[in-house]
Design a protein around this motif. Structure first.
Motif, PDB file in Angstrom:
ATOM      1  N   GLY A 195      32.625  50.380  47.469  1.00 57.34           N
ATOM      2  CA  GLY A 195      32.642  50.290  46.004  1.00 57.34           C
ATOM      3  C   GLY A 195      33.873  49.551  45.520  1.00 57.34           C
ATOM      4  O   GLY A 195      33.798  48.720  44.617  1.00 57.34           O
ATOM      5  N   LYS A 196      35.010  49.846  46.133  1.00 55.77           N
ATOM      6  CA  LYS A 196      36.244  49.141  45.765  1.00 55.77           C
ATOM      7  C   LYS A 196      36.107  47.644  46.047  1.00 55.77           C
ATOM      8  O   LYS A 196      36.524  46.809  45.236  1.00 55.77           O
ATOM      9  CB  LYS A 196      37.435  49.693  46.541  1.00 55.77           C
ATOM     10  N   GLY A 197      35.509  47.296  47.185  1.00 54.67           N
ATOM     11  CA  GLY A 197      35.319  45.895  47.535  1.00 54.67           C
ATOM     12  C   GLY A 197      34.407  45.185  46.555  1.00 54.67           C
ATOM     13  O   GLY A 197      34.687  44.068  46.121  1.00 54.67           O
ATOM     14  N   ARG A 198      33.312  45.841  46.174  1.00 53.58           N
ATOM     15  CA  ARG A 198      32.385  45.236  45.202  1.00 53.58           C
ATOM     16  C   ARG A 198      33.065  45.064  43.842  1.00 53.58           C
ATOM     17  O   ARG A 198      32.918  44.040  43.188  1.00 53.58           O
ATOM     18  CB  ARG A 198      31.115  46.077  45.081  1.00 53.58           C
ATOM     19  N   ALA A 199      33.837  46.061  43.431  1.00 59.64           N
ATOM     20  CA  ALA A 199      34.559  45.966  42.155  1.00 59.64           C
ATOM     21  C   ALA A 199      35.619  44.868  42.215  1.00 59.64           C
ATOM     22  O   ALA A 199      35.932  44.235  41.202  1.00 59.64           O
ATOM     23  CB  ALA A 199      35.202  47.306  41.810  1.00 59.64           C
ATOM     24  N   GLY A 200      36.172  44.644  43.392  1.00 56.36           N
ATOM     25  CA  GLY A 200      37.208  43.638  43.559  1.00 56.36           C
ATOM     26  C   GLY A 200      36.729  42.211  43.381  1.00 56.36           C
ATOM     27  O   GLY A 200      37.523  41.311  43.115  1.00 56.36           O
ATOM     28  N   ILE A 201      35.420  41.980  43.508  1.00 55.02           N
ATOM     29  CA  ILE A 201      34.880  40.621  43.377  1.00 55.02           C
ATOM     30  C   ILE A 201      35.188  40.060  41.988  1.00 55.02           C
ATOM     31  O   ILE A 201      35.623  38.918  41.848  1.00 55.02           O
ATOM     32  CB  ILE A 201      33.366  40.595  43.673  1.00 55.02           C
TER      33      ILE A 201
END
Length: 144
Positions: free
Chosen positions: A93-99
Motif C-alpha cells: 500500500g505504501k508503494g502504491r501510494a508512493g507512485i
C-alpha cells in the motif's frame, strides 16, 4: 564542441543532484523512483528478471536496488507458482501510494528545469534532448 560537452556534463550532474534532493524527501535515491514507478504500472507485480529486462540492466543490479528498498516497506516478495527460484515483486500500500509522490517529484523537477521557458521552447528542448539521446545511443548502452 567543447562548449557543448561542458554544457551537457554540467546539466547532467546538476539534474542528478536536483533529482537526489527531491527524492530524498521520499527516502529514495535516483533510479529507485523509476523502479518503483514501473512496478506501479504492473498491479500483479513483476519478477526480478522482468524488471531487469524492462530497465535494460542485469539482474544483480535489480537485486541490489531491491535490497536497498526493502527496509522501506515499498514492496513484498511473493513466490511464483510453478517456479521455486523466482519471486514476484509486488508493491505494498505504501508503494502504491508512493507512485503519486514520485510523479509529483518528477513534475517538480521538470517545472524547475524549464521555468521561464515558453511552451514552444519546452517542446524544442524535448525534441533536442531526444535527438541527443539517439545520437549517444551509438556510443553507449542505455541503462534507464
Amino acid at each position: 564542441m567543447l562548449a557543448t560537452n561542458k554544457a551537457l556534463v554540467k546539466v547532467a550532474k546538476l539534474y542528478r543532484s536536483a533529482q537526489a534532493g527531491v527524492l530524498a524527501g521520499l527516502t529514495l535515491h535516483p533510479g529507485q523512483d523509476v523502479l518503483l514507478w514501473m512496478l506501479g504500472q504492473e498491479p500483479e507485480g513483476m519478477t526480478v528478471s522482468e524488471i531487469a529486462a524492462r530497465l535494460g540492466v542485469e539482474q544483480p543490479t535489480v537485486t541490489r536496488s531491491l535490497n536497498r528498498l526493502e527496509q522501506g516497506d515499498w514492496f513484498t516478495r511473493e513466490a511464483v507458482p510453478g517456479d521455486r527460484r523466482a519471486t514476484r515483486i509486488v508493491l505494498t500500500g505504501k508503494g502504491r501510494a508512493g507512485i503519486a509522490q514520485i510523479e509529483a517529484a518528477w513534475r517538480t523537477l521538470a517545472q524547475t528545469a524549464t521555468a521561464g521557458m515558453a511552451k514552444d521552447e519546452q517542446d524544442t528542448l524535448i525534441d533536442l534532448l531526444k535527438k541527443v539521446r539517439e545520437n549517444l545511443l551509438v556510443l553507449a548502452v542505455e541503462t534507464e
